[in-house]
Design a protein around this motif. Structure first.
Motif, PDB file in Angstrom:
ATOM      1  N   ASP A 129       0.826  -1.205   0.000  1.00  0.00           N
ATOM      2  CA  ASP A 129       0.000   0.000   0.000  1.00  0.00           C
ATOM      3  C   ASP A 129       0.859   1.253   0.000  1.00  0.00           C
ATOM      4  OD1 ASP A 129       1.024  -0.255   2.537  1.00  0.00           O
ATOM      5  OD2 ASP A 129      -0.891  -0.279   3.584  1.00  0.00           O
ATOM      6  N   VAL A 130       2.108   1.126  -0.492  1.00  0.00           N
ATOM      7  CA  VAL A 130       3.022   2.269  -0.475  1.00  0.00           C
ATOM      8  C   VAL A 130       3.687   2.549  -1.819  1.00  0.00           C
ATOM      9  CG1 VAL A 130       3.494   2.035   2.000  1.00  0.00           C
ATOM     10  CG2 VAL A 130       4.975   0.856   0.359  1.00  0.00           C
ATOM     11  N   ASP A 131       3.829   1.566  -2.678  1.00  0.00           N
ATOM     12  CA  ASP A 131       4.541   1.777  -3.936  1.00  0.00           C
ATOM     13  C   ASP A 131       3.755   2.745  -4.827  1.00  0.00           C
ATOM     14  OD1 ASP A 131       5.550   1.379  -6.694  1.00  0.00           O
ATOM     15  OD2 ASP A 131       6.675  -0.278  -5.816  1.00  0.00           O
ATOM     16  N   PRO A 132       4.404   3.819  -5.312  1.00  0.00           N
ATOM     17  CA  PRO A 132       3.668   4.765  -6.175  1.00  0.00           C
ATOM     18  C   PRO A 132       3.159   4.134  -7.469  1.00  0.00           C
ATOM     19  CG  PRO A 132       5.728   5.732  -5.396  1.00  0.00           C
ATOM     20  CD  PRO A 132       5.773   4.275  -5.040  1.00  0.00           C
ATOM     21  N   TRP A 133       3.742   3.002  -7.877  1.00  0.00           N
ATOM     22  CA  TRP A 133       3.372   2.354  -9.132  1.00  0.00           C
ATOM     23  C   TRP A 133       2.540   1.097  -8.880  1.00  0.00           C
ATOM     24  CZ3 TRP A 133       4.679   4.680 -13.701  1.00  0.00           C
ATOM     25  CH2 TRP A 133       5.602   5.725 -13.616  1.00  0.00           C
ATOM     26  N   ARG A 134       1.891   1.008  -7.727  1.00  0.00           N
ATOM     27  CA  ARG A 134       1.285  -0.263  -7.349  1.00  0.00           C
ATOM     28  C   ARG A 134       0.067  -0.638  -8.173  1.00  0.00           C
ATOM     29  NH1 ARG A 134       0.675   3.447  -3.321  1.00  0.00           N
ATOM     30  NH2 ARG A 134      -1.367   3.867  -2.390  1.00  0.00           N
ATOM     31  N   PHE A 135      -0.619   0.337  -8.761  1.00  0.00           N
ATOM     32  CA  PHE A 135      -1.737  -0.039  -9.625  1.00  0.00           C
ATOM     33  C   PHE A 135      -1.965   1.036 -10.676  1.00  0.00           C
ATOM     34  CE2 PHE A 135      -6.304  -0.630 -10.696  1.00  0.00           C
ATOM     35  CZ  PHE A 135      -6.171  -1.886 -11.248  1.00  0.00           C
ATOM     36  N   PRO A 136      -1.773   0.694 -11.968  1.00  0.00           N
ATOM     37  CA  PRO A 136      -2.010   1.668 -13.034  1.00  0.00           C
ATOM     38  C   PRO A 136      -3.497   1.774 -13.348  1.00  0.00           C
ATOM     39  CG  PRO A 136      -1.346  -0.414 -13.985  1.00  0.00           C
ATOM     40  CD  PRO A 136      -1.306  -0.596 -12.484  1.00  0.00           C
ATOM     41  N   GLY A 137      -3.887   2.868 -13.970  1.00  0.00           N
ATOM     42  CA  GLY A 137      -5.260   2.979 -14.429  1.00  0.00           C
ATOM     43  C   GLY A 137      -6.109   3.888 -13.567  1.00  0.00           C
ATOM     44  N   PRO A 138      -7.393   3.952 -13.877  1.00  0.00           N
ATOM     45  CA  PRO A 138      -8.279   4.936 -13.245  1.00  0.00           C
ATOM     46  C   PRO A 138      -8.747   4.575 -11.837  1.00  0.00           C
ATOM     47  CG  PRO A 138      -9.504   3.632 -14.833  1.00  0.00           C
ATOM     48  CD  PRO A 138      -8.070   3.208 -14.958  1.00  0.00           C
ATOM     49  N   ILE A 139      -8.644   3.314 -11.442  1.00  0.00           N
ATOM     50  CA  ILE A 139      -9.131   2.921 -10.110  1.00  0.00           C
ATOM     51  C   ILE A 139      -8.068   3.273  -9.084  1.00  0.00           C
ATOM     52  CG2 ILE A 139      -9.931   1.033  -8.657  1.00  0.00           C
ATOM     53  CD1 ILE A 139     -10.721  -0.432 -11.243  1.00  0.00           C
ATOM     54  N   PRO A 140      -8.388   4.100  -8.092  1.00  0.00           N
ATOM     55  CA  PRO A 140      -7.348   4.511  -7.144  1.00  0.00           C
ATOM     56  C   PRO A 140      -7.009   3.403  -6.161  1.00  0.00           C
ATOM     57  CG  PRO A 140      -9.454   5.474  -6.529  1.00  0.00           C
ATOM     58  CD  PRO A 140      -9.678   4.761  -7.843  1.00  0.00           C
ATOM     59  N   PRO A 141      -5.718   3.187  -5.910  1.00  0.00           N
ATOM     60  CA  PRO A 141      -5.362   2.276  -4.826  1.00  0.00           C
ATOM     61  C   PRO A 141      -5.626   2.938  -3.482  1.00  0.00           C
ATOM     62  CG  PRO A 141      -3.392   3.284  -5.741  1.00  0.00           C
ATOM     63  CD  PRO A 141      -4.541   3.748  -6.589  1.00  0.00           C
ATOM     64  N   LEU A 142      -5.849   2.124  -2.473  1.00  0.00           N
ATOM     65  CA  LEU A 142      -6.014   2.671  -1.130  1.00  0.00           C
ATOM     66  C   LEU A 142      -4.682   3.206  -0.619  1.00  0.00           C
ATOM     67  CD1 LEU A 142      -8.313   0.037   0.636  1.00  0.00           C
ATOM     68  CD2 LEU A 142      -8.973   2.168  -0.499  1.00  0.00           C
ATOM     69  N   GLY A 143      -4.755   4.192   0.278  1.00  0.00           N
ATOM     70  CA  GLY A 143      -3.564   4.693   0.928  1.00  0.00           C
ATOM     71  C   GLY A 143      -3.100   3.742   2.012  1.00  0.00           C
ATOM     72  N   ARG A 144      -2.183   4.218   2.826  1.00  0.00           N
ATOM     73  CA  ARG A 144      -1.600   3.376   3.855  1.00  0.00           C
ATOM     74  C   ARG A 144      -2.672   2.859   4.807  1.00  0.00           C
ATOM     75  NH1 ARG A 144       2.710   0.105   4.763  1.00  0.00           N
ATOM     76  NH2 ARG A 144       3.383   0.127   6.941  1.00  0.00           N
ATOM     77  N   LEU A 145      -2.701   1.535   4.984  1.00  0.00           N
ATOM     78  CA  LEU A 145      -3.636   0.914   5.901  1.00  0.00           C
ATOM     79  C   LEU A 145      -3.127   1.042   7.334  1.00  0.00           C
ATOM     80  CD1 LEU A 145      -4.266  -2.451   3.992  1.00  0.00           C
ATOM     81  CD2 LEU A 145      -5.662  -0.379   3.878  1.00  0.00           C
ATOM     82  N   THR A 146      -4.040   1.095   8.266  1.00  0.00           N
ATOM     83  CA  THR A 146      -3.639   1.009   9.667  1.00  0.00           C
ATOM     84  C   THR A 146      -3.181  -0.413   9.958  1.00  0.00           C
ATOM     85  OG1 THR A 146      -5.815   0.366  10.487  1.00  0.00           O
ATOM     86  CG2 THR A 146      -5.380   2.744  10.243  1.00  0.00           C
TER      87      THR A 146
END
Length: 486
Positions: A256-273
């Protein structure tokens, strides 16, 4: 000498019927990434990118690490999300757009840390962070992008802790030894073009998929300030005035930290607790239990293929998931409803991963094929390659419900889902065969799928469940026709 990747007709037929990828999927992904890194170095140099010298230096450092600590280099080079950054970078360099090929230096620093080698490795920041791909990031509030960072490993330390899984022997499509750069395999349809190959990790080296243990004395130096890195690099800890956020290991690497973790229009979640990450770990562990108990073939494929899970934002209703073509060892998924929902998602996505590996190596659809077609699971017309991907994935979905219907607390739902998706995959396969878009190899693959689907379509489904499936399929087709006028 570099040889092409070979696939026997029997192995192709088994894969078409839903069987495993032959060989070592992790080695295939590593090989793909290495080819892309060759291209990053070559293109940055060819276009005169200002980061080209640093990119070349990082490449040489990776080569030295690979010779000294091949297991650590293999893990760093095989991290699935590396492929997304590298392929995007090559495309941007080709188009003359903004690109950061020098990020390769951060990968070299990651490999050095995994190996525990005493080195000094320079790289640069991203905005407000220093990232080490596959390990985590150091948050640096107020620090802009492109600030110099130096990784300093002051003394030899143990490499990251291993889980005991062996690294596979060098696959027959990988190269031999030289001093010019990391190992580069050459698939039959995509010869490599630059640098000298270096041998990948030999078979006797242990792999390192679990939690990494950093060297006893490792620092990141930014703007004259040193930030000691934690010994447990999967942790979330304060370091000086900054904060280290590691990629957590929950059985999968939960990135949940890599800036390239998921390409495309669907946003990845930010840092999880930490609590959220524990919840993800628990439901994914339960999902793997479902697969091992009732879907052992899927469980084996998942074990060999999928390393990373990327949490993404949920839709307004239900769940969603995806496998990036550039990172097939990674699954992006929204929070699942329960263990069965998570298991279904993983069964679906591992099919995409298997087929993406095959389509990286061989043309199943004619290059440049035109036309878009109805897909019984989508609201939009799909090109032939995407239709094939969807058909194969939904054959996996049908296979999941085929087993679940005999043990589910809601058997009518499970029977209906089985009937709907076996028929949907069958319909898509027939569309592909009549479209004129598949190659001879693609035709053989689709015909293999149809063999399995024919057996499944002959299996009895209770009348009411079958009627539910037919009504759902007809409703989708009518809605699609109204939307597209056909």
């Amino acid at each position: 000498m570099i040889s092409g990747f070979a696939l026997s007709p029997a192995a192709l037929d088994d894969l078409a019927r839903g069987g495993p990828v032959p060989g070592d999927p992790a080695a295939m992904e590593r090989g793909k990434n290495i080819l892309l890194l060759h291209a990053v170095v070559a293109r940055s140099r060819a276009v005169g990118h200002p980061g080209a010298p640093a990119t070349a230096d990082a490449y040489r450092l990776l080569a030295r690490i690979q010779q000294t600590a091949p297991s650590a280099a293999a893990e760093a080079l095989g991290y699935p999300l590396l492929g997304t950054w590298a392929s995007t970078t090559v495309a941007a360099l080709d188009r003359g757009e903004d690109a950061t090929p020098q990020r390769l230096a951060a990968l070299a620093a990651t490999a050095a840390l995994m190996a525990g080698l005493p080195v000094t490795a320079p790289f640069t920041t991203s905005t407000e962070m220093a990232e080490l791909p596959g390990l985590g990031r150091l948050l640096l509030p107020g620090v802009p992008a492109d600030e110099p960072v130096t990784l300093i490993i002051a003394a030899p330390g143990p490499p990251r802790a291993a889980t005991g899984s062996p690294v596979s022997p060098t696959p027959h499509h990988q190269a031999g030894v030289a001093a010019g750069g990391p190992a580069r395999p050459a698939p039959a349809h995509q010869p490599s073009a630059i640098g000298g190959p270096v041998d990948p990790a030999p078979a006797h080296q242990p792999s390192a998929i679990g939690g990494p243990v950093g060297p006893a004395s490792a620092y990141l130096e930014v703007a004259g300030e040193r930030f000691p890195l934690p010994h447990d690099m999967r942790a979330t800890v304060a370091v000086g005035g900054a904060r280290w956020e590691g990629v957590r290991d929950v059985g999968f690497l939960l990135d949940d930290v890599d800036p390239w973790r998921f390409p495309g229009p669907i946003p990845p979640l930010g840092r999880l607790t930490d609590v959220e990450a524990e919840d993800w770990g628990a439901v994914l562990d339960q999902a793997r239990g479902v697969l091992k108990a009732r879907h052992p073939g899927v469980a084996r494929a998942l074990e060999g293929t999928t390393k990373v899970v990327v949490p993404i934002a949920p839709p307004e209703a239900g769940t969603r998931s995806a496998t990036a073509r550039t990172a097939y060892g990674s699954v992006a998924m929204s929070w699942p409803h329960d263990a069965r929902s998570a298991a279904l998602t993983l069964a679906h996505e591992v099919q995409h991963a298997k087929l993406t590996m095959l389509m990286d190596l061989f043309d199943l659809v004619r290059p440049g094929a035109r036309g878009h077609y109805y897909a019984p699971w989508r609201d939009d017309p799909r090109p032939a390659a995407a239709l094939l991907q969807g058909a194969y994935a939904h054959m996996g979905v049908a296979g999941f419900w085929r087993a679940e219907r005999h043990v589910a607390a809601d058997p009518e739902v499970a029977h209906s889902e089985f009937a709907r998706w076996r028929d949907a995959a069958h319909e898509a396969c027939l569309t592909l065969l009549t479209s004129g878009t598949v190659t001879a190899l693609g035709r053989r693959f689709v015909e293999g799928m149809l063999e399995t689907l024919a057996v499944w379509r002959a299996e009895r489904v209770p009348a009411e469940a079958s009627a539910l499936a037919r009504r759902a399929a007809a409703r989708h087709r009518l809605q699609w026709a109204a939307r597209h006028g056909t």
